[in-house]
Design a protein around this motif. Structure first.
Motif, PDB file in Angstrom:
ATOM      1  N   HIS A  83       0.814  -1.216   0.000  1.00  0.00           N
ATOM      2  CA  HIS A  83       0.000   0.000   0.000  1.00  0.00           C
ATOM      3  C   HIS A  83       0.847   1.266   0.000  1.00  0.00           C
ATOM      4  CE1 HIS A  83      -3.571   2.313   2.013  1.00  0.00           C
ATOM      5  NE2 HIS A  83      -3.181   2.856   0.891  1.00  0.00           N
ATOM      6  N   LEU A  84       1.835   1.333   0.868  1.00  0.00           N
ATOM      7  CA  LEU A  84       2.611   2.565   1.016  1.00  0.00           C
ATOM      8  C   LEU A  84       3.301   2.958  -0.277  1.00  0.00           C
ATOM      9  CD1 LEU A  84       3.808   4.876   2.639  1.00  0.00           C
ATOM     10  CD2 LEU A  84       5.605   3.311   3.424  1.00  0.00           C
ATOM     11  N   TRP A  85       3.921   1.984  -0.972  1.00  0.00           N
ATOM     12  CA  TRP A  85       4.660   2.318  -2.179  1.00  0.00           C
ATOM     13  C   TRP A  85       3.726   2.794  -3.290  1.00  0.00           C
ATOM     14  CZ3 TRP A  85       9.503   3.192  -1.539  1.00  0.00           C
ATOM     15  CH2 TRP A  85      10.177   2.537  -0.503  1.00  0.00           C
ATOM     16  N   GLY A  86       2.564   2.168  -3.407  1.00  0.00           N
ATOM     17  CA  GLY A  86       1.593   2.650  -4.378  1.00  0.00           C
ATOM     18  C   GLY A  86       1.121   4.050  -4.038  1.00  0.00           C
ATOM     19  N   TYR A  87       0.893   4.280  -2.748  1.00  0.00           N
ATOM     20  CA  TYR A  87       0.443   5.603  -2.308  1.00  0.00           C
ATOM     21  C   TYR A  87       1.486   6.671  -2.641  1.00  0.00           C
ATOM     22  CZ  TYR A  87      -0.607   9.486   0.804  1.00  0.00           C
ATOM     23  OH  TYR A  87      -0.856  10.738   1.305  1.00  0.00           O
ATOM     24  N   MET A 295      -7.023   6.512  -6.487  1.00  0.00           N
ATOM     25  CA  MET A 295      -6.720   6.728  -5.071  1.00  0.00           C
ATOM     26  C   MET A 295      -7.986   6.883  -4.238  1.00  0.00           C
ATOM     27  SD  MET A 295      -3.347   9.219  -5.357  1.00  0.00           S
ATOM     28  CE  MET A 295      -2.895   9.037  -3.604  1.00  0.00           C
ATOM     29  N   SER A 296      -9.020   7.462  -4.833  1.00  0.00           N
ATOM     30  CA  SER A 296     -10.297   7.619  -4.119  1.00  0.00           C
ATOM     31  C   SER A 296     -10.997   6.279  -3.940  1.00  0.00           C
ATOM     32  CB  SER A 296     -11.202   8.590  -4.896  1.00  0.00           C
ATOM     33  OG  SER A 296     -10.589   9.843  -5.046  1.00  0.00           O
ATOM     34  N   ARG A 297     -10.865   5.408  -4.927  1.00  0.00           N
ATOM     35  CA  ARG A 297     -11.457   4.069  -4.804  1.00  0.00           C
ATOM     36  C   ARG A 297     -10.866   3.307  -3.626  1.00  0.00           C
ATOM     37  NH1 ARG A 297     -11.269   2.296 -11.207  1.00  0.00           N
ATOM     38  NH2 ARG A 297     -13.334   3.076 -11.807  1.00  0.00           N
ATOM     39  N   GLU A 298      -9.590   3.560  -3.330  1.00  0.00           N
ATOM     40  CA  GLU A 298      -8.919   2.871  -2.222  1.00  0.00           C
ATOM     41  C   GLU A 298      -8.946   3.682  -0.930  1.00  0.00           C
ATOM     42  OE1 GLU A 298      -7.999  -0.122  -2.494  1.00  0.00           O
ATOM     43  OE2 GLU A 298      -8.166  -0.353  -4.676  1.00  0.00           O
ATOM     44  N   ARG A 299      -9.692   4.780  -0.928  1.00  0.00           N
ATOM     45  CA  ARG A 299      -9.867   5.652   0.240  1.00  0.00           C
ATOM     46  C   ARG A 299      -8.584   6.377   0.637  1.00  0.00           C
ATOM     47  NH1 ARG A 299     -14.039   3.862  -1.381  1.00  0.00           N
ATOM     48  NH2 ARG A 299     -15.888   3.332  -0.166  1.00  0.00           N
ATOM     49  N   VAL A 400       3.777  11.099   3.335  1.00  0.00           N
ATOM     50  CA  VAL A 400       3.912   9.980   4.266  1.00  0.00           C
ATOM     51  C   VAL A 400       3.206  10.292   5.580  1.00  0.00           C
ATOM     52  CG1 VAL A 400       5.558   8.681   5.669  1.00  0.00           C
ATOM     53  CG2 VAL A 400       6.043   9.116   3.254  1.00  0.00           C
ATOM     54  N   THR A 401       3.303  11.528   6.041  1.00  0.00           N
ATOM     55  CA  THR A 401       2.620  11.922   7.286  1.00  0.00           C
ATOM     56  C   THR A 401       1.117  11.776   7.147  1.00  0.00           C
ATOM     57  OG1 THR A 401       4.404  13.486   7.805  1.00  0.00           O
ATOM     58  CG2 THR A 401       2.294  13.791   8.937  1.00  0.00           C
ATOM     59  N   ILE A 402       0.569  12.250   6.032  1.00  0.00           N
ATOM     60  CA  ILE A 402      -0.875  12.124   5.800  1.00  0.00           C
ATOM     61  C   ILE A 402      -1.283  10.657   5.742  1.00  0.00           C
ATOM     62  CG2 ILE A 402      -2.716  12.550   4.124  1.00  0.00           C
ATOM     63  CD1 ILE A 402      -1.256  15.139   3.369  1.00  0.00           C
ATOM     64  N   TRP A 403      -0.476   9.837   5.053  1.00  0.00           N
ATOM     65  CA  TRP A 403      -0.793   8.403   4.947  1.00  0.00           C
ATOM     66  C   TRP A 403      -0.779   7.750   6.324  1.00  0.00           C
ATOM     67  CZ3 TRP A 403       2.040   3.943   6.100  1.00  0.00           C
ATOM     68  CH2 TRP A 403       1.501   2.756   5.591  1.00  0.00           C
ATOM     69  N   ALA A 404       0.200   8.087   7.139  1.00  0.00           N
ATOM     70  CA  ALA A 404       0.306   7.485   8.473  1.00  0.00           C
ATOM     71  C   ALA A 404      -0.898   7.878   9.337  1.00  0.00           C
ATOM     72  CB  ALA A 404       1.614   7.921   9.140  1.00  0.00           C
ATOM     73  N   VAL A 405      -1.291   9.140   9.278  1.00  0.00           N
ATOM     74  CA  VAL A 405      -2.435   9.604  10.078  1.00  0.00           C
ATOM     75  C   VAL A 405      -3.705   8.896   9.623  1.00  0.00           C
ATOM     76  CG1 VAL A 405      -3.890  11.592  10.605  1.00  0.00           C
ATOM     77  CG2 VAL A 405      -1.399  11.812  10.641  1.00  0.00           C
ATOM     78  N   ARG A 406      -3.934   8.824   8.311  1.00  0.00           N
ATOM     79  CA  ARG A 406      -5.147   8.176   7.796  1.00  0.00           C
ATOM     80  C   ARG A 406      -5.143   6.689   8.121  1.00  0.00           C
ATOM     81  NH1 ARG A 406      -8.325  10.868   4.077  1.00  0.00           N
ATOM     82  NH2 ARG A 406      -8.957   8.881   3.191  1.00  0.00           N
ATOM     83  N   SER A 407      -3.974   6.056   8.086  1.00  0.00           N
ATOM     84  CA  SER A 407      -3.894   4.636   8.408  1.00  0.00           C
ATOM     85  C   SER A 407      -4.256   4.384   9.869  1.00  0.00           C
ATOM     86  CB  SER A 407      -2.486   4.108   8.123  1.00  0.00           C
ATOM     87  OG  SER A 407      -2.199   4.186   6.734  1.00  0.00           O
ATOM     88  N   ARG A 408      -3.819   5.258  10.748  1.00  0.00           N
ATOM     89  CA  ARG A 408      -4.151   5.086  12.159  1.00  0.00           C
ATOM     90  C   ARG A 408      -5.633   5.326  12.422  1.00  0.00           C
ATOM     91  NH1 ARG A 408       0.128   6.751  16.650  1.00  0.00           N
ATOM     92  NH2 ARG A 408      -1.627   5.799  17.726  1.00  0.00           N
ATOM     93  N   LEU A 409      -6.214   6.280  11.704  1.00  0.00           N
ATOM     94  CA  LEU A 409      -7.642   6.552  11.859  1.00  0.00           C
ATOM     95  C   LEU A 409      -8.484   5.369  11.397  1.00  0.00           C
ATOM     96  CD1 LEU A 409      -7.867  10.292  10.739  1.00  0.00           C
ATOM     97  CD2 LEU A 409      -8.033   9.367  13.067  1.00  0.00           C
ATOM     98  N   ARG A 410      -7.971   4.641  10.394  1.00  0.00           N
ATOM     99  CA  ARG A 410      -8.693   3.458   9.908  1.00  0.00           C
ATOM    100  C   ARG A 410      -8.699   2.349  10.914  1.00  0.00           C
ATOM    101  NH1 ARG A 410      -5.951   3.366   3.907  1.00  0.00           N
ATOM    102  NH2 ARG A 410      -7.150   5.081   2.997  1.00  0.00           N
TER     103      ARG A 410
END
Length: 410
Positions: A83-87, A295-299, A400-410
């Protein structure tokens, strides 16, 4: 379940979309900074850029045939590396190319009427966004006209420059210095983006007919045509101006026309640059909106942008258009998008790494292609000016910061 996109693009349509992105306004300006970096080794830098493009194109084509979906390397990175690398690939592409859209729009405005560059740029973005709302096939039809005109201008100027008897041998000798490996690498890094438009073919993978055959074929054809045209333009510019004058030129192709005695071509070059900027802007808006859709399809972006109606991702297209207009309202981005270069090279590094994981049954390219492509992408990214590298790293750190925050919220 969200509606899917419609497969309406033929091989010719896909080639045209790729060419409209590659044969964009960059070719009218990229030669000068590349000549400043590479000097008389400009053709070597062009050859290196073409080699990087070939490796990236081959890797992207094999992946696109296996995953004929919107999103390009965002999809491939997620599927093959995680996921991270695609993001990161999607983030770098969307942010960097949104800034590039603003730059292309400003380039168009500057060529048409410098005093009204910003209003004209905004008008161009709005008009092309509205055009895209009517479907990708309509957009491809407009791109055919734009590409045909730009190619005609480039060929005419190149033939005029090559017809100059003797060329500028004195200027060539004066600038035949040893620029070193770093100079050639920087020149290749600048010229690489003249080839980067083939990514638009892959990002439209969900809208191409018979994608497993059409996408690889279209990428190969578009890249071959672009390489032939760029080689012709570079040889002509070196012949007519010499490396020194080319390096100092503010409008290289216009100067080639003047030096060759074809003064009537100078205003035609200006029109060609404006049309090329429109073609590149059209292709960029299409490519970014499809990456936003994926990216929207994968939230990874708001899910509302993933809605498709009548086979067209209108919400994603409007969102991209609004983002570009917002940038045009608050900043002059022509000199402030160095991180875009860094982001695109990271994007293709992820594509090559993804292709390396393919098996023979999945259509893997020869191993040396993704390995060489990955190494060269990283090398060119690190060879960019320090400001570009630092701004690129900062943009990815934010992602990366945004991805980490969104991942934790999930």
């Amino acid at each position: 379940m969200a509606e899917g996109l419609s497969r309406r693009l033929s091989t010719v349509d896909a080639v045209v979309v790729g060419l409209s992105a590659m044969v964009g306004a960059g070719v009218f300006a990229a030669l000068a900074p590349a000549a400043r970096a590479a000097g008389s080794w400009l053709l070597a830098a062009l050859a290196l850029a073409a080699l990087v493009a070939y490796c990236n194109a081959t890797s992207s084509a094999r992946l696109a045939a296996l995953y004929p979906e919107s999103g390009g390397t965002y999809v491939y990175g997620r599927r093959r590396l995680g996921h991270l690398w695609g993001y990161l690939a999607g983030w770098g592409f969307a942010i960097g190319k949104t800034a590039s859209c603003a730059a292309m729009a400003l380039t168009f405005g500057a060529y048409v009427a410098p005093a009204l560059a910003r209003p004209l740029a905004i008008g161009a973005v709005v008009a092309l966004t509205v055009l895209n709302l009517f479907g990708v096939q309509r957009s491809a039809g407009v791109a055919r006209v734009l590409v045909a005109f730009v190619l005609a201008v480039l060929v005419a100027v190149s033939l005029a420059g090559l017809g100059l008897a003797g060329g500028n041998a004195a200027a060539y000798a004066a600038f035949s210095r040893d620029v070193g490996v770093l100079g050639v690498l920087q020149g290749a890094g600048l010229l690489f983006f003249a080839f980067a438009g083939y990514a638009r073919i892959a990002t439209l993978g969900e809208e191409v007919r018979d994608p497993s055959r059409t996408i690889p074929r279209a990428i190969g054809i578009a890249l071959a045509i672009a390489l032939a045209v760029y080689a012709l333009v570079a040889v002509s510019a070196l012949h007519a101006l010499g490396p020194l004058r080319l390096a100092m030129s503010q409008a290289p192709l216009a100067d080639v026309a003047r030096a060759s005695g074809a003064g009537w071509l100078v205003p035609v070059v200006g029109v060609g640059a404006a049309v090329a900027a429109l073609g590149a802007l059209l292709a960029l808006l299409l490519g970014i909106s499809r990456t936003v859709l994926a990216m929207s399809r994968e939230r990874d972006l708001p899910a509302a942008l993933a809605i498709v109606g009548d086979g067209v991702p209108r919400r994603a297209e409007v969102a991209v258009g609004v983002a570009v207009v917002a940038l045009l309202l608050v900043a002059d981005l022509r000199g402030a998008i160095g991180f875009s270069s860094f982001g695109v090279l990271v994007y293709y590094a992820v594509a090559n790494a993804s292709a390396f994981t393919l098996t023979r049954e999945e259509g893997a390219p020869p191993r040396w292609i993704p390995v060489l492509g990955f190494v060269l992408c990283v090398l060119l990214a690190c060879s960019l000016p320090l400001s570009s590298v630092l701004s690129g790293l900062a943009v990815f750190a934010i992602g990366v910061t945004i991805w980490a925050v969104r991942s934790r919220l999930r």
